[in-house]
Design a protein around this motif. Structure first.
Motif, mmCIF file in Angstrom:
data_model
loop_
_atom_site.group_PDB
_atom_site.id
_atom_site.type_symbol
_atom_site.label_atom_id
_atom_site.label_comp_id
_atom_site.label_asym_id
_atom_site.label_seq_id
_atom_site.Cartn_x
_atom_site.Cartn_y
_atom_site.Cartn_z
ATOM 1 N N ALA A 118 17.842 -70.568 -4.951
ATOM 2 C CA ALA A 118 17.878 -69.600 -6.048
ATOM 3 C C ALA A 118 16.565 -69.596 -6.808
ATOM 4 C CB ALA A 118 19.029 -69.924 -6.987
ATOM 5 N N SER A 119 16.029 -70.774 -7.107
ATOM 6 C CA SER A 119 14.794 -70.853 -7.872
ATOM 7 C C SER A 119 13.621 -70.259 -7.110
ATOM 8 C CB SER A 119 14.495 -72.315 -8.225
ATOM 9 O OG SER A 119 15.494 -72.836 -9.065
ATOM 10 N N ALA A 120 13.608 -70.421 -5.786
ATOM 11 C CA ALA A 120 12.486 -69.940 -4.992
ATOM 12 C C ALA A 120 12.383 -68.425 -5.022
ATOM 13 C CB ALA A 120 12.620 -70.432 -3.552
ATOM 14 N N GLN A 121 13.492 -67.730 -5.277
ATOM 15 C CA GLN A 121 13.491 -66.275 -5.282
ATOM 16 C C GLN A 121 13.148 -65.710 -6.654
ATOM 17 O OE1 GLN A 121 17.399 -65.219 -3.946
ATOM 18 N NE2 GLN A 121 17.284 -66.507 -2.141
ATOM 19 N N VAL A 122 13.019 -66.550 -7.657
ATOM 20 C CA VAL A 122 12.849 -66.100 -9.035
ATOM 21 C C VAL A 122 11.413 -66.333 -9.488
ATOM 22 C CG1 VAL A 122 13.591 -66.454 -11.412
ATOM 23 C CG2 VAL A 122 15.268 -66.528 -9.562
ATOM 24 N N ALA A 123 10.777 -65.277 -10.005
ATOM 25 C CA ALA A 123 9.406 -65.397 -10.500
ATOM 26 C C ALA A 123 9.371 -65.852 -11.948
ATOM 27 C CB ALA A 123 8.676 -64.063 -10.352
ATOM 28 N N VAL A 124 10.358 -65.398 -12.753
ATOM 29 C CA VAL A 124 10.381 -65.704 -14.184
ATOM 30 C C VAL A 124 11.808 -66.025 -14.608
ATOM 31 C CG1 VAL A 124 9.840 -64.880 -16.512
ATOM 32 C CG2 VAL A 124 8.489 -64.063 -14.569
ATOM 33 N N THR A 125 11.964 -67.071 -15.410
ATOM 34 C CA THR A 125 13.228 -67.320 -16.096
ATOM 35 C C THR A 125 12.977 -67.257 -17.594
ATOM 36 O OG1 THR A 125 12.948 -69.730 -16.204
ATOM 37 C CG2 THR A 125 14.028 -68.833 -14.240
ATOM 38 N N ALA A 126 13.988 -66.843 -18.344
ATOM 39 C CA ALA A 126 13.874 -66.761 -19.803
ATOM 40 C C ALA A 126 15.181 -67.249 -20.398
ATOM 41 C CB ALA A 126 13.584 -65.322 -20.232
ATOM 42 N N ASP A 127 15.122 -68.388 -21.081
ATOM 43 C CA ASP A 127 16.352 -68.995 -21.585
ATOM 44 C C ASP A 127 15.999 -69.975 -22.693
ATOM 45 O OD1 ASP A 127 19.050 -69.516 -21.806
ATOM 46 O OD2 ASP A 127 19.335 -69.960 -19.683
ATOM 47 N N TRP A 128 16.967 -70.805 -23.070
ATOM 48 C CA TRP A 128 16.754 -71.753 -24.166
ATOM 49 C C TRP A 128 15.814 -72.877 -23.767
ATOM 50 C CZ3 TRP A 128 18.138 -76.858 -23.448
ATOM 51 C CH2 TRP A 128 18.956 -77.123 -22.341
ATOM 52 N N LYS A 129 15.594 -73.055 -22.482
ATOM 53 C CA LYS A 129 14.724 -74.124 -22.019
ATOM 54 C C LYS A 129 13.633 -73.545 -21.130
ATOM 55 C CE LYS A 129 14.872 -78.722 -19.886
ATOM 56 N NZ LYS A 129 15.747 -79.748 -19.258
ATOM 57 N N GLY A 130 12.391 -73.894 -21.411
ATOM 58 C CA GLY A 130 11.274 -73.408 -20.609
ATOM 59 C C GLY A 130 9.994 -74.121 -20.991
ATOM 60 N N TRP A 131 8.971 -73.968 -20.161
ATOM 61 C CA TRP A 131 7.720 -74.679 -20.443
ATOM 62 C C TRP A 131 6.722 -73.816 -21.223
ATOM 63 C CZ3 TRP A 131 3.341 -72.472 -18.427
ATOM 64 C CH2 TRP A 131 3.469 -71.672 -17.288
ATOM 65 N N LEU A 132 6.978 -72.500 -21.352
ATOM 66 C CA LEU A 132 6.106 -71.630 -22.142
ATOM 67 C C LEU A 132 6.932 -71.012 -23.271
ATOM 68 C CD1 LEU A 132 3.295 -70.370 -22.478
ATOM 69 C CD2 LEU A 132 4.066 -68.465 -21.043
ATOM 70 N N ARG A 133 6.563 -71.334 -24.505
ATOM 71 C CA ARG A 133 7.326 -70.876 -25.670
ATOM 72 C C ARG A 133 6.610 -69.714 -26.353
ATOM 73 N NH1 ARG A 133 11.440 -72.560 -28.666
ATOM 74 N NH2 ARG A 133 11.554 -71.791 -30.809
ATOM 75 N N VAL A 134 7.391 -68.688 -26.718
ATOM 76 C CA VAL A 134 6.854 -67.512 -27.401
ATOM 77 C C VAL A 134 7.388 -67.487 -28.832
ATOM 78 C CG1 VAL A 134 6.662 -65.003 -27.392
ATOM 79 C CG2 VAL A 134 6.772 -66.251 -25.218
ATOM 80 N N ASP A 135 6.476 -67.410 -29.810
ATOM 81 C CA ASP A 135 6.843 -67.373 -31.227
ATOM 82 C C ASP A 135 6.010 -66.319 -31.944
ATOM 83 O OD1 ASP A 135 8.760 -69.680 -31.560
ATOM 84 O OD2 ASP A 135 7.042 -70.781 -30.761
ATOM 85 N N ARG A 136 6.515 -65.896 -33.098
ATOM 86 C CA ARG A 136 5.756 -64.974 -33.938
ATOM 87 C C ARG A 136 4.514 -65.675 -34.469
ATOM 88 N NH1 ARG A 136 5.319 -59.671 -34.940
ATOM 89 N NH2 ARG A 136 7.565 -59.368 -35.228
ATOM 90 N N ALA A 137 3.376 -64.992 -34.375
ATOM 91 C CA ALA A 137 2.134 -65.557 -34.904
ATOM 92 C C ALA A 137 2.165 -65.540 -36.428
ATOM 93 C CB ALA A 137 0.933 -64.771 -34.388
ATOM 94 N N ASP A 138 1.348 -66.388 -37.030
ATOM 95 C CA ASP A 138 1.273 -66.439 -38.490
ATOM 96 C C ASP A 138 0.758 -65.112 -39.041
ATOM 97 O OD1 ASP A 138 2.173 -69.033 -38.514
ATOM 98 O OD2 ASP A 138 0.157 -69.895 -38.450
ATOM 99 N N VAL A 139 1.404 -64.655 -40.109
ATOM 100 C CA VAL A 139 1.022 -63.395 -40.754
ATOM 101 C C VAL A 139 0.456 -63.703 -42.130
ATOM 102 C CG1 VAL A 139 1.846 -61.150 -41.565
ATOM 103 C CG2 VAL A 139 2.861 -62.200 -39.529
ATOM 104 N N PRO A 140 -0.662 -63.080 -42.520
ATOM 105 C CA PRO A 140 -1.215 -63.312 -43.864
ATOM 106 C C PRO A 140 -0.200 -62.948 -44.943
ATOM 107 C CG PRO A 140 -2.774 -62.112 -42.487
ATOM 108 C CD PRO A 140 -1.490 -62.166 -41.729
ATOM 109 N N THR A 141 -0.142 -63.749 -45.990
ATOM 110 C CA THR A 141 0.791 -63.490 -47.091
ATOM 111 C C THR A 141 0.171 -62.547 -48.113
ATOM 112 O OG1 THR A 141 -0.024 -65.437 -48.262
ATOM 113 C CG2 THR A 141 1.888 -65.736 -46.814
#
Length: 274
Positions: free
Chosen positions: A208-231
């Motif tokens: 299953a993993s070999a057929q998948v290019a991207v996973t998106a879930d609660w666990k992963g090695w690349l984390r996406v967050d909102r960048a800091d915004v000037p106040t």
């Protein structure tokens, strides 16, 4: 008489030498050929293994560099996202399906929250757009057309066990390869699995993993967050209302940050070219 006996004995010795030498030569030749074939087969298998276990090419240059850096360190080909992963997925999928790449993408969405209409407004990676043009002159602004959405194939199954996830991945693979859809003329880039607990580090089957290019879930090695915004603290309520557009522009310019132990990069209109 003596010479005849000597000749006969010499002939026997010569025949024995010839027979022995021929057997040895044939044996040596068989061993050599077998060894050569085994080495060639081993090299071919190794080359095939390397060819089928490389990560796909990501059209976002810093992301592609990061995925390959992660692959060299871990030998894992899958991009495993976590955090606000949909923000990066929209940019990635939009860039893949639009010109000049015009790929097809399969998505298994266990969360049911991936909205393909958001691809129409997603910023696109300029690296991919520039790669499809011979000249930088009069470069058009890349956009996703509504017709491009026909090449995003989404399966929304219910959550289930790991075996169920593998069945879903296999099902959409069969559909992409043999099903009746409009993407026959396009290259299938790969499969994205959102949710479902598919972790390429070991909680799912290798098939299953070999057929998948991207996973998106609660666990992963690349984390996406909102960048800091000037106040905007040093202003009155009236000024804050008047500067709403400025604050919104600051949020959009700040975009998102993708971080990992192997590096990171920014995601936003400024970085993507809009």
């Amino acid at each position: 008489m003596r010479s005849a006996a000597a000749a006969s004995e010499g002939s026997c010795v010569l025949r024995e030498i010839e027979d022995t030498t021929l057997d040895e030569v044939l044996t040596s030749l068989r061993v050599t050929l077998q060894t050569t074939n085994e080495n060639a087969s081993s090299r071919n298998a190794e080359n095939l293994h390397l060819a089928t276990t490389r990560p796909p090419i990501f059209p976002i240059r810093p992301l592609n560099d990061l995925v390959n850096r992660h692959f060299r360190a871990t030998q894992s080909t899958t991009l495993a996202l976590t955090g606000r992963h949909r923000e990066l997925l929209y940019v990635l999928v939009a860039t893949l399906i639009s010109a000049p790449l015009e790929k097809a993408v399969a998505i298994v969405d266990f969360e049911g929250r991936f909205d393909p209409l958001r691809l129409l407004a997603a910023p696109l990676a300029q690296d991919a757009a520039a790669a499809g043009l011979a000249s930088a002159e009069a470069r058009p602004v890349p956009t996703v057309r509504r017709a491009d959405l026909d090449h995003v194939h989404i399966l929304r199954p219910a959550r289930g066990s790991v075996s169920h996830i593998a069945d879903c991945v296999k099902s959409i693979e069969e559909y992409m390869l043999h099903g009746s859809h409009r993407s026959g003329a396009r290259e299938w880039w790969g499969t994205v699995v959102i949710g479902g607990g598919l972790n390429p580090a070991g909680t799912a089957s290798a098939a299953a993993s070999a057929q998948v290019a991207v996973t998106a879930d609660w666990k992963g090695w690349l984390r996406v967050d909102r960048a800091d915004v000037p106040t905007f603290w040093d202003m009155s309520a009236e000024q804050a209302l008047n500067d709403r557009e400025k604050r919104q522009a600051a949020v959009e310019d700040a975009g998102w940050l993708a971080t990992s132990p192997w590096g990171g990069f920014s995601i936003g209109r400024r970085e993507m070219g809009r």
